[in-house]
Design a protein around this motif. Structure first.
Motif, mmCIF file in Angstrom:
data_model
loop_
_atom_site.group_PDB
_atom_site.id
_atom_site.type_symbol
_atom_site.label_atom_id
_atom_site.label_comp_id
_atom_site.label_asym_id
_atom_site.label_seq_id
_atom_site.Cartn_x
_atom_site.Cartn_y
_atom_site.Cartn_z
ATOM 1 N N ALA A 113 -16.571 5.762 3.856
ATOM 2 C CA ALA A 113 -15.383 4.728 4.501
ATOM 3 C C ALA A 113 -15.665 3.715 5.251
ATOM 4 O O ALA A 113 -15.079 2.556 5.226
ATOM 5 C CB ALA A 113 -14.291 5.750 5.076
ATOM 6 N N ASN A 142 0.517 -1.297 0.007
ATOM 7 C CA ASN A 142 -0.033 -0.090 0.039
ATOM 8 C C ASN A 142 0.933 1.371 0.148
ATOM 9 O O ASN A 142 0.410 2.258 -0.645
ATOM 10 C CB ASN A 142 -0.913 -0.051 1.252
ATOM 11 C CG ASN A 142 -2.377 -0.597 0.904
ATOM 12 O OD1 ASN A 142 -3.173 -0.164 0.079
ATOM 13 N ND2 ASN A 142 -2.117 -1.904 1.289
ATOM 14 N N ASN A 148 -10.913 7.631 -4.774
ATOM 15 C CA ASN A 148 -9.556 8.066 -4.242
ATOM 16 C C ASN A 148 -9.031 9.021 -5.217
ATOM 17 O O ASN A 148 -8.322 10.005 -4.807
ATOM 18 C CB ASN A 148 -8.640 6.895 -3.885
ATOM 19 C CG ASN A 148 -9.160 6.245 -2.550
ATOM 20 O OD1 ASN A 148 -9.960 6.682 -1.708
ATOM 21 N ND2 ASN A 148 -8.689 4.935 -2.528
ATOM 22 N N ASN A 181 -13.563 2.099 -5.320
ATOM 23 C CA ASN A 181 -12.434 2.734 -4.359
ATOM 24 C C ASN A 181 -11.504 3.479 -4.837
ATOM 25 O O ASN A 181 -11.177 4.800 -4.807
ATOM 26 C CB ASN A 181 -11.627 1.636 -3.572
ATOM 27 C CG ASN A 181 -12.419 0.871 -2.724
ATOM 28 O OD1 ASN A 181 -13.883 1.016 -2.451
ATOM 29 N ND2 ASN A 181 -11.834 -0.244 -1.990
ATOM 30 N N THR A 205 -9.675 6.763 5.563
ATOM 31 C CA THR A 205 -8.759 5.503 5.936
ATOM 32 C C THR A 205 -8.639 5.358 7.569
ATOM 33 O O THR A 205 -8.485 4.293 7.846
ATOM 34 C CB THR A 205 -7.436 5.612 5.594
ATOM 35 O OG1 THR A 205 -6.781 6.772 5.796
ATOM 36 C CG2 THR A 205 -7.306 5.568 3.764
ATOM 37 N N SER A 237 -2.474 8.473 2.070
ATOM 38 C CA SER A 237 -3.746 9.519 1.911
ATOM 39 C C SER A 237 -3.461 10.733 2.727
ATOM 40 O O SER A 237 -3.619 12.030 2.382
ATOM 41 C CB SER A 237 -4.852 8.972 2.452
ATOM 42 O OG SER A 237 -5.217 8.820 3.697
ATOM 43 N N GLY A 269 -2.765 2.800 3.821
ATOM 44 C CA GLY A 269 -3.582 3.635 3.019
ATOM 45 C C GLY A 269 -3.613 5.174 3.834
ATOM 46 O O GLY A 269 -3.703 6.135 3.098
ATOM 47 N N LEU A 270 -3.806 4.867 5.096
ATOM 48 C CA LEU A 270 -4.094 6.040 5.930
ATOM 49 C C LEU A 270 -2.729 6.927 5.927
ATOM 50 O O LEU A 270 -2.630 8.144 5.608
ATOM 51 C CB LEU A 270 -4.362 5.712 7.243
ATOM 52 C CG LEU A 270 -4.526 6.905 8.524
ATOM 53 C CD1 LEU A 270 -5.251 5.966 9.731
ATOM 54 C CD2 LEU A 270 -3.180 7.322 9.249
ATOM 55 N N GLN A 307 -0.827 2.124 -3.423
ATOM 56 C CA GLN A 307 -1.973 2.873 -3.183
ATOM 57 C C GLN A 307 -1.526 4.440 -3.442
ATOM 58 O O GLN A 307 -2.310 5.292 -3.650
ATOM 59 C CB GLN A 307 -2.065 3.291 -1.530
ATOM 60 C CG GLN A 307 -3.528 3.726 -0.958
ATOM 61 C CD GLN A 307 -4.703 3.006 -1.477
ATOM 62 O OE1 GLN A 307 -4.869 1.968 -1.688
ATOM 63 N NE2 GLN A 307 -5.460 3.955 -1.900
ATOM 64 N N ASN A 316 -4.710 -0.804 5.503
ATOM 65 C CA ASN A 316 -5.202 0.406 5.670
ATOM 66 C C ASN A 316 -4.728 1.287 6.199
ATOM 67 O O ASN A 316 -4.779 2.511 6.199
ATOM 68 C CB ASN A 316 -6.730 0.206 6.299
ATOM 69 C CG ASN A 316 -7.781 -0.473 5.457
ATOM 70 O OD1 ASN A 316 -8.301 0.209 4.623
ATOM 71 N ND2 ASN A 316 -7.947 -1.682 5.474
ATOM 72 N N ILE A 329 -14.080 0.181 3.769
ATOM 73 C CA ILE A 329 -13.038 -0.677 4.498
ATOM 74 C C ILE A 329 -13.452 -1.862 4.890
ATOM 75 O O ILE A 329 -12.788 -3.127 4.652
ATOM 76 C CB ILE A 329 -12.598 0.184 5.665
ATOM 77 C CG1 ILE A 329 -11.850 1.510 5.226
ATOM 78 C CG2 ILE A 329 -11.754 -0.458 6.513
ATOM 79 C CD1 ILE A 329 -11.634 2.507 6.394
#
Length: 460
Positions: free
Chosen positions: A345, A33, A264, A260, A289, A174, A170-171, A37, A167, A349
């Motif tokens: 979200a 990710n 995004n 998704n 996220t 992002s 991803g957090l 991502q 995730n 998720i």
């Protein structure tokens, strides 16, 4: 089916997977990710607003690369299924593919001073290479789940930890990628350099995490191949013909991760131009996220209480409600925009994590129907639809934004703003509604899966 040629499974059962190994496995998804991502969320924006490629040209490129994947990925899956090393079948790819994957990702976010035609060729070449190296890493990484354990509860637990780490990646992406890109752009005075340095950091971190994952996982489910049970290219078509649960899961992947990716990749345009608050991009991404930190540890409990179909239906319903709310909420009402983002979200998720947990049981079903345990082939098929879904985030927005008259780095016309809004909300919501219908076509419930496992264990 002639069960005399079926593969023999030597499984260390029952064996509870230790949390250290689950974390080691999860770091692999964190690594993927960090890199992919970033590509999924920001590569389209990078191409249009930094590298200087038109939205239409970028959208076409995403489509072409996915067609190339359609040809290459099944071959990669077949090769993986034939792999036999002292490290196992799947883990070696994490070790040897880590730094090539990171290196190509950095090249994707590099802006050489070429003329426009050569610039487009460079973008194609680097993105194709990135897609191939991602397949070489991600197909065996995903297949590793079914080699670690066959216990359904352990699979859900293992997948939950994996998704928690994924995730979290991803957090970090992002929120952290726009933040770092802004910081390094200010330091260097060049937007292109800011993005390149940011991707270098994410790539190197990802490479080391993949190596950590290699050293902290173990392949328990061993397969003794007979000559007749060797995996070959035709097994791709056999699986597609006989494995109905796999077909439904592939359909979920292309729609779920397509939605998704659209949401995004268009989110940065939406916040920059519709909301007109580019400084909020990182916070908007974070809101999409952050719920994972709460939801992923609860995934085994939610599965136990609700079962797979009810859980998926609830998650996808939340996703659709959140997306349609964003369509109705005026972009000037920022707190309500963030609330809609949060609702979507929660569903996104949960649905995404549980979709990954379905794959190992489709492998069991495929072995039950064909006598072959085609881990690599099945994960290659799923991986293709996953990547195609992710690429929809470039194909659909690129073509639609061009059609609505989007022009980078300037105030957008009302028509262009409308195009951004529709692309991020209405179109994904339609896909989610189709998924809600498809749930009822999935015919492998918990009782049937347990029966299939018992049959597999009794085969000689």
């Amino acid at each position: 089916m002639n069960t005399s040629v079926a593969q023999q499974l030597t499984v260390v059962q029952p064996e509870k997977i230790k949390m250290k190994e689950k974390i080691g496995y999860g770091t692999g998804d964190l690594a993927c990710n960090f890199i992919y991502q970033t590509v999924s969320s920001y590569l389209l924006f990078f191409y249009t607003d930094v590298f200087g490629i038109t939205a239409a040209a970028a959208g076409l490129m995403f489509l072409v690369v996915r067609l190339i994947d359609a040809v290459i990925d099944p071959f990669i899956g077949a090769v993986i299924d034939k792999t036999k090393t002292k490290y196992g079948r799947f883990r070696p790819y994490l070790l040897y593919g880590a730094f090539p994957f990171a290196g190509v990702a950095i090249l994707c976010f590099t802006t050489p001073g070429f003329s426009d035609p050569i610039k487009l060729v460079y973008a194609y070449a680097t993105y194709i290479l990135l897609s191939i190296t991602y397949s070489v890493i991600n197909i065996p990484y995903a297949a590793l789940t079914s080699a670690i354990t066959q216990d359904n509860k352990e699979v859900v637990s293992l997948t939950s930890v994996r998704m928690l780490f994924g995730n979290t990646g991803g957090l970090i992406v992002s929120f952290g990628v726009p933040l770092l890109a802004g910081i390094f752009t200010n330091m260097t005075g060049e937007t292109g350099s800011g993005w390149q340095i940011t991707m270098t950091i994410m790539g190197i971190l990802g490479a080391f995490l993949l190596i950590y994952s290699f050293y902290n996982t173990k392949e328990r489910v061993q397969i003794n191949h007979s000559k007749e049970a060797e995996i070959n290219f035709k097994d791709i078509w056999i699986q597609l013909k006989t494995n109905r649960p796999l077909l439904i899961v592939c359909f979920f992947f292309i729609l779920n991760f397509g939605v998704n990716s659209i949401v995004n990749s268009v989110g940065i345009y939406y916040v920059t131009y519709n909301v007109a608050r580019p400084e909020l991009v990182k916070w908007y991404g974070l809101m999409g996220t952050l719920p994972a930190l709460i939801l992923m540890p609860l995934m085994p409990l939610m599965y136990k209480l609700m079962g797979k179909k009810k859980l998926l239906f609830t998650a996808l319903s939340l996703k659709a409600i959140g997306l349609l709310a964003l369509f109705l909420i005026p972009p000037t009402m920022v707190p309500f925009v963030f609330a809609g983002r949060l609702i979507a979200a929660l569903g996104t998720i949960t649905a995404g994590a549980f979709t990954w947990a379905l794959i190992p049981e489709t492998i069991d079903y495929g072995e039950y129907k064909t006598g072959k345990r085609a881990n690599g082939v099945i994960y290659a098929l799923v991986g293709f639809f996953f990547k195609f879904g992710m690429a929809i985030g470039g194909i659909v927005p690129g073509l639609i934004l061009a059609n609505f008259g989007y022009v980078a780095n300037q105030a957008q016309t009302p028509e262009a703003l409308k195009g951004i809004l529709i692309t991020m909300t209405v179109i994904p919501a339609v896909f989610v509604i189709i998924e809600l219908v498809a749930i009822f076509l999935y015919n492998l419930d918990e009782k049937e899966h347990k029966r299939i496992l018992n049959v597999l264990k009794t085969r000689g």
